[in-house]
Motif scaffolding. Structure first.
Motif, PDB file in Angstrom:
ATOM      1  N   GLY A 210      21.138  11.236 -64.473  1.00 33.48           N
ATOM      2  CA  GLY A 210      21.794  11.468 -65.770  1.00 33.48           C
ATOM      3  C   GLY A 210      21.494  10.327 -66.730  1.00 33.48           C
TER       4      GLY A 210
ATOM      5  N   GLY B 141      23.075  10.164 -69.843  1.00 34.85           N
ATOM      6  CA  GLY B 141      24.092  10.275 -70.906  1.00 34.85           C
ATOM      7  C   GLY B 141      24.857   8.968 -71.004  1.00 34.85           C
ATOM      8  N   TYR B 142      26.136   9.084 -71.363  1.00 30.40           N
ATOM      9  CA  TYR B 142      26.962   7.884 -71.513  1.00 30.40           C
ATOM     10  C   TYR B 142      26.926   7.034 -70.245  1.00 30.40           C
ATOM     11  CZ  TYR B 142      29.376   8.799 -75.886  1.00 30.40           C
ATOM     12  OH  TYR B 142      29.681   8.965 -77.196  1.00 30.40           O
ATOM     13  N   VAL B 143      27.322   7.648 -69.121  1.00 29.80           N
ATOM     14  CA  VAL B 143      27.442   6.875 -67.890  1.00 29.80           C
ATOM     15  C   VAL B 143      26.069   6.412 -67.415  1.00 29.80           C
ATOM     16  CG1 VAL B 143      28.115   6.991 -65.462  1.00 29.80           C
ATOM     17  CG2 VAL B 143      29.569   8.016 -67.206  1.00 29.80           C
TER      18      VAL B 143
ATOM     19  N   PRO C 220      17.006  14.869 -68.016  1.00 36.68           N
ATOM     20  CA  PRO C 220      16.191  15.975 -68.556  1.00 36.68           C
ATOM     21  C   PRO C 220      15.627  15.650 -69.942  1.00 36.68           C
ATOM     22  CG  PRO C 220      18.392  16.732 -67.937  1.00 36.68           C
ATOM     23  CD  PRO C 220      18.401  15.255 -67.803  1.00 36.68           C
TER      24      PRO C 220
ATOM     25  N   GLN D 240      27.371  12.099 -78.505  1.00 34.86           N
ATOM     26  CA  GLN D 240      27.988  13.399 -78.826  1.00 34.86           C
ATOM     27  C   GLN D 240      29.016  13.364 -79.960  1.00 34.86           C
ATOM     28  OE1 GLN D 240      29.096  14.629 -74.885  1.00 34.86           O
ATOM     29  NE2 GLN D 240      27.185  15.733 -74.599  1.00 34.86           N
TER      30      GLN D 240
ATOM     31  N   ALA E 184      17.636  16.281 -61.216  1.00 38.28           N
ATOM     32  CA  ALA E 184      17.885  16.299 -59.776  1.00 38.28           C
ATOM     33  C   ALA E 184      18.394  17.701 -59.467  1.00 38.28           C
ATOM     34  CB  ALA E 184      18.927  15.255 -59.429  1.00 38.28           C
TER      35      ALA E 184
ATOM     36  N   PRO F  50      25.802  13.420 -63.905  1.00 35.78           N
ATOM     37  CA  PRO F  50      25.198  14.514 -64.680  1.00 35.78           C
ATOM     38  C   PRO F  50      26.126  15.115 -65.725  1.00 35.78           C
ATOM     39  CG  PRO F  50      25.913  15.338 -62.568  1.00 35.78           C
ATOM     40  CD  PRO F  50      26.293  13.887 -62.597  1.00 35.78           C
TER      41      PRO F  50
ATOM     42  N   TYR G 141      38.352  18.490 -79.602  1.00 35.34           N
ATOM     43  CA  TYR G 141      37.673  17.833 -80.714  1.00 35.34           C
ATOM     44  C   TYR G 141      36.298  18.396 -81.011  1.00 35.34           C
ATOM     45  CZ  TYR G 141      37.014  14.378 -76.912  1.00 35.34           C
ATOM     46  OH  TYR G 141      36.829  13.767 -75.720  1.00 35.34           O
TER      47      TYR G 141
ATOM     48  N   HIS H 168      29.072  19.468 -63.849  1.00 33.32           N
ATOM     49  CA  HIS H 168      27.723  20.019 -63.747  1.00 33.32           C
ATOM     50  C   HIS H 168      27.505  20.695 -62.380  1.00 33.32           C
ATOM     51  CE1 HIS H 168      23.418  20.348 -63.949  1.00 33.32           C
ATOM     52  NE2 HIS H 168      23.505  20.074 -65.232  1.00 33.32           N
TER      53      HIS H 168
ATOM     54  N   ASP I 194      32.323  12.516 -66.912  1.00 32.89           N
ATOM     55  CA  ASP I 194      32.831  13.887 -66.834  1.00 32.89           C
ATOM     56  C   ASP I 194      32.689  14.496 -65.434  1.00 32.89           C
ATOM     57  OD1 ASP I 194      33.198  13.557 -69.521  1.00 32.89           O
ATOM     58  OD2 ASP I 194      32.061  15.316 -70.151  1.00 32.89           O
TER      59      ASP I 194
ATOM     60  N   ASN J 178      36.189  12.026 -71.134  1.00 34.49           N
ATOM     61  CA  ASN J 178      35.834  11.699 -72.520  1.00 34.49           C
ATOM     62  C   ASN J 178      34.990  10.425 -72.552  1.00 34.49           C
ATOM     63  OD1 ASN J 178      37.644   9.436 -72.579  1.00 34.49           O
ATOM     64  ND2 ASN J 178      39.304  10.870 -72.910  1.00 34.49           N
ATOM     65  N   ALA J 179      34.427  10.178 -73.738  1.00 32.11           N
ATOM     66  CA  ALA J 179      33.495   9.055 -73.891  1.00 32.11           C
ATOM     67  C   ALA J 179      34.201   7.717 -73.707  1.00 32.11           C
ATOM     68  CB  ALA J 179      32.873   9.128 -75.278  1.00 32.11           C
ATOM     69  N   GLN J 180      35.475   7.685 -74.130  1.00 39.47           N
ATOM     70  CA  GLN J 180      36.235   6.439 -74.021  1.00 39.47           C
ATOM     71  C   GLN J 180      36.238   5.922 -72.580  1.00 39.47           C
ATOM     72  OE1 GLN J 180      40.756   5.489 -74.815  1.00 39.47           O
ATOM     73  NE2 GLN J 180      39.883   6.641 -76.463  1.00 39.47           N
TER      74      GLN J 180
HETATM   75  C1  LIG Z   1      30.722  17.580 -79.822  1.00 42.49           C
HETATM   76  C2  LIG Z   1      31.385  16.567 -78.932  1.00 42.49           C
HETATM   77  C3  LIG Z   1      32.168  15.563 -79.489  1.00 42.49           C
HETATM   78  C4  LIG Z   1      32.777  14.620 -78.679  1.00 42.49           C
HETATM   79  N1  LIG Z   1      33.539  13.667 -79.261  1.00 42.49           N
HETATM   80  C5  LIG Z   1      34.151  12.752 -78.487  1.00 42.49           C
HETATM   81  C6  LIG Z   1      34.985  11.751 -79.080  1.00 42.49           C
HETATM   82  O1  LIG Z   1      35.150  11.704 -80.303  1.00 42.49           O
HETATM   83  N2  LIG Z   1      35.589  10.859 -78.258  1.00 42.49           N
HETATM   84  C7  LIG Z   1      35.434  10.882 -76.893  1.00 42.49           C
HETATM   85  O2  LIG Z   1      35.996  10.045 -76.182  1.00 42.49           O
HETATM   86  N3  LIG Z   1      34.652  11.827 -76.292  1.00 42.49           N
HETATM   87  C8  LIG Z   1      34.018  12.761 -77.057  1.00 42.49           C
HETATM   88  N4  LIG Z   1      33.247  13.721 -76.452  1.00 42.49           N
HETATM   89  C9  LIG Z   1      33.125  13.759 -74.980  1.00 42.49           C
HETATM   90  C10 LIG Z   1      32.060  12.787 -74.477  1.00 42.49           C
HETATM   91  O3  LIG Z   1      30.863  12.951 -75.196  1.00 42.49           O
HETATM   92  C11 LIG Z   1      31.825  13.010 -72.975  1.00 42.49           C
HETATM   93  O4  LIG Z   1      33.050  12.819 -72.309  1.00 42.49           O
HETATM   94  C12 LIG Z   1      30.806  12.011 -72.419  1.00 42.49           C
HETATM   95  O5  LIG Z   1      29.542  12.333 -72.942  1.00 42.49           O
HETATM   96  C13 LIG Z   1      30.748  12.045 -70.890  1.00 42.49           C
HETATM   97  O6  LIG Z   1      29.744  11.166 -70.425  1.00 42.49           O
HETATM   98  P1  LIG Z   1      28.866  11.536 -69.138  1.00 42.49           P
HETATM   99  O7  LIG Z   1      27.887  10.426 -68.953  1.00 42.49           O
HETATM  100  O8  LIG Z   1      29.741  11.867 -67.989  1.00 42.49           O
HETATM  101  O9  LIG Z   1      28.120  12.884 -69.520  1.00 42.49           O
HETATM  102  P2  LIG Z   1      26.988  13.085 -70.631  1.00 42.49           P
HETATM  103  O10 LIG Z   1      27.061  12.079 -71.695  1.00 42.49           O
HETATM  104  O11 LIG Z   1      27.048  14.532 -71.009  1.00 42.49           O
HETATM  105  O12 LIG Z   1      25.657  12.809 -69.808  1.00 42.49           O
HETATM  106  C14 LIG Z   1      25.197  13.584 -68.738  1.00 42.49           C
HETATM  107  C15 LIG Z   1      23.688  13.490 -68.699  1.00 42.49           C
HETATM  108  O13 LIG Z   1      23.202  13.972 -67.470  1.00 42.49           O
HETATM  109  C16 LIG Z   1      22.094  14.796 -67.692  1.00 42.49           C
HETATM  110  N5  LIG Z   1      21.952  15.707 -66.555  1.00 42.49           N
HETATM  111  C17 LIG Z   1      22.612  16.863 -66.353  1.00 42.49           C
HETATM  112  N6  LIG Z   1      22.207  17.409 -65.189  1.00 42.49           N
HETATM  113  C18 LIG Z   1      21.291  16.587 -64.661  1.00 42.49           C
HETATM  114  C19 LIG Z   1      20.501  16.628 -63.481  1.00 42.49           C
HETATM  115  N7  LIG Z   1      20.598  17.641 -62.626  1.00 42.49           N
HETATM  116  N8  LIG Z   1      19.637  15.621 -63.246  1.00 42.49           N
HETATM  117  C20 LIG Z   1      19.547  14.604 -64.123  1.00 42.49           C
HETATM  118  N9  LIG Z   1      20.258  14.512 -65.256  1.00 42.49           N
HETATM  119  C21 LIG Z   1      21.128  15.499 -65.526  1.00 42.49           C
HETATM  120  C22 LIG Z   1      22.429  15.485 -69.002  1.00 42.49           C
HETATM  121  O14 LIG Z   1      21.286  16.006 -69.626  1.00 42.49           O
HETATM  122  C23 LIG Z   1      23.029  14.334 -69.783  1.00 42.49           C
HETATM  123  O15 LIG Z   1      22.036  13.570 -70.404  1.00 42.49           O
HETATM  124  C24 LIG Z   1      32.601  14.680 -77.255  1.00 42.49           C
HETATM  125  C25 LIG Z   1      31.807  15.684 -76.688  1.00 42.49           C
HETATM  126  C26 LIG Z   1      31.208  16.615 -77.502  1.00 42.49           C
HETATM  127  C27 LIG Z   1      30.363  17.694 -76.865  1.00 42.49           C
END
Ligand SMILES: Cc1cc2nc3c(=O)[nH]c(=O)nc-3n(C[C@H](O)[C@H](O)[C@H](O)COP(=O)(O)OP(=O)(O)OC[C@H]3O[C@@H](n4cnc5c(N)ncnc54)[C@H](O)[C@@H]3O)c2cc1C
Length: 455
Positions: free
Chosen positions: A12, A14-16, A44, A51, A85, A121, A182, A280, A315, A334-336
């Motif tokens: 992944g 993303g944020y994490v 990917p 976000q 993955a 993910p 949101y 996911h 997430d 959430n992102a926080q």
């Molecule tokens: C429109 C929107 C607005 C938001 N606004 C806020 C806000 O104002 N405040 C707040 O706190 N939160 C907000 N959030 C929520 C926040 O963005 C998520 O909680 C945060 O992104 C979670 O982080 P994460 O790393 O777990 O997942 P993500 O940031 O979604 O990252 C997951 C990553 O893993 C990748 N991935 C998926 N499957 C696989 C795989 N099989 N192999 C490899 N990689 C993979 C994905 O492509 C992605 O890049 C918002 C979300 C959205 C959609």
């Protein structure tokens, strides 16, 4: 000093994924240099998506490439692999990857061995088996969806402006959003604001001709900013002529007609689904323990329960909230939390490799800020409630301070400043979605255009 050589796999970007890898490459700089530690990030996309800026990207206040952070640039001491993955056998310490290269080579997948696993993910849209949803709905989680939706909304206004058929016009000017968190509220708020501004350039479309509808199954919206601010948001949206339908569900959108549980029917060409997220599905293709809701069972140290050398956050992870009074409470997706967990996660991997004790993740949710369009917002942070312009300003300041890299901060700030000096951007670059259409037509082929106006 780490004891043995460690190959760290981060699934992944993303944020994490990105923040953990950033922390690891900082904390383990010497070890990476000496070849004792190798970090591979599988994602990917070659970028991390910020976000919370997607609604502003949809409104045209920020350009799409400034909403994303290029992974290769920031993770310069990591190996970035573009792919997914598809399965993980943690018992054997191997991940099955489907990458751009394996696709091109026709080999399907490849196996990657690792010593430490970070599984991040994220989540995907939580959908329901509603007739027509898979065919006509669109989510709001990716930059492609945000920009696609912006182009689509402007295209609908163009259709409404040029058609002589009142039914087509009515459906084109009806925009239905399902889900009052949101993502849904901000997306609707920003897009409606953009469309309200854009109508001044259409000689035969008025703001009152458009129907913007928010459908929410519970009796409140924006739970993230608290009950009082949620109620204020409902009032504000209704003042803008947006129909906020609480305790109402979407029952069908077959044949492009949104049928609601209160019996109302809205022919529409725009149905945006933001009714929550679920972990996911790749998590189910692992031998790691999951909660009944499909999230990874984690400890407060961000290890995966019962598994050694496996870590998770964000997430996808069910992390105990040690700041909550009630046992069993989990941190919200959430992102926080994701950003703060990533920092502890990166530190804990470094501690673990060095044989040091792990830190516990403890963060009390401080509230949230939400934008409802240009100069409109709502916020509840550290118990302080803000409305209107101050909340919107706080939203911008907060997210500007949070968006990763100085480069992105400077570009976003420049864009906001320029937008304040000039008129808003209302162009639809729908043709970007089909870059070969014109050439195919010239070459005698059929352009890949859906005349019914797909999402
Ligand atoms: C429109 C929107 C607005 C938001 N606004 C806020 C806000 O104002 N405040 C707040 O706190 N939160 C907000 N959030 C929520 C926040 O963005 C998520 O909680 C945060 O992104 C979670 O982080 P994460 O790393 O777990 O997942 P993500 O940031 O979604 O990252 C997951 C990553 O893993 C990748 N991935 C998926 N499957 C696989 C795989 N099989 N192999 C490899 N990689 C993979 C994905 O492509 C992605 O890049 C918002 C979300 C959205 C959609």
């Amino acid at each position: 000093m780490v004891k043995e050589r460690a190959r760290i796999l981060v699934v992944g970007g993303g944020y994490v994924g990105m923040y953990t890898a950033l922390r690891l490459q900082k904390k383990l700089k010497r070890e990476i240099k000496r070849g004792q530690v190798e970090i591979t990030v599988v994602s990917p996309d070659p970028y991390m998506t910020y976000q919370p800026f997607l609604p502003e990207a949809a409104a045209g206040s920020i350009s799409p490439r400034h909403v994303v952070v290029p992974l290769r640039r920031v993770l310069d001491r990591c190996r970035v692999v573009i792919g997914e993955a598809t399965a993980i056998d943690h018992g054997k310490r191997t991940a099955t990857l489907s990458t751009l290269a394996t696709e091109e080579e026709g080999t399907g997948t490849e196996e990657l061995a690792y010593d430490e696993l970070v599984l991040a993910p994220g989540s995907i849209a939580r959908t329901l088996p509603i007739p027509g949803l898979a065919e006509h709905g669109v989510g709001f989680k990716t930059v492609e969806e945000a920009i696609g939706l912006r182009n689509h909304v402007i295209e609908q206004m163009d259709i409404a402006s040029s058609t002589r058929d009142p039914a087509i016009r009515d459906a084109a000017l009806t925009f239905v959003f399902v889900g009052g968190g949101y993502a849904g509220v901000e997306a609707l708020g920003e897009l409606e604001d953009m469309a309200r501004y854009a109508v001044r350039y259409y000689h035969n479309v008025d703001a009152d001709d458009m129907k913007w509808i928010l459908v929410e199954a519970t009796n409140r919206i924006l739970p993230e900013v608290g009950e009082e601010m949620g109620t204020y948001t409902v009032t504000q949206l209704r003042r803008r002529n947006i129909q906020v339908l609480l305790e109402t569900r979407l029952e069908s959108c077959a044949d492009r007609v949104a049928v609601l549980s209160d019996g109302q029917r809205f022919p529409t060409r725009t149905l945006v689904w933001t009714a929550g997220v679920k972990p996911h599905p790749v998590l189910a293709a692992t031998d790691l323990p999951l909660t009944p809701h499909g999230r990874l069972k984690c400890t407060a140290e961000l290890t995966i329960e019962g598994a050694t050398h496996a870590w998770a956050a964000g997430d996808a992870a069910a992390v105990p909230d040690v700041t909550a009074g009630e046992p069993g409470t989990l941190t919200a997706p959430n992102a926080q939390h994701a950003v703060r967990q990533a920092k502890i996660l990166g530190d804990n991997i470094a501690h673990s490799l060095r044989g040091e004790p792990l830190q516990t993740y403890a963060h009390k949710y401080v509230g949230s800020v939400a934008s409802l369009g240009l100069h409109k917002g709502v916020a509840q942070v550290y118990g302080r409630k803000l409305k209107g312009y101050p909340a919107w300003f706080m939203h911008r300041v907060y997210h500007l301070s949070r968006v990763p890299t100085f480069n992105r901060k400077a570009r976003v700030l420049a864009e906001w400043t320029l937008a304040g000096l000039f008129k808003r951007e209302i162009v639809s670059l729908g043709s970007l979605e089909h870059p070969r259409a014109e050439f195919e037509l010239a070459a005698g082929g059929k352009p890949p255009h859906d005349p019914k106006g797909s999402n």
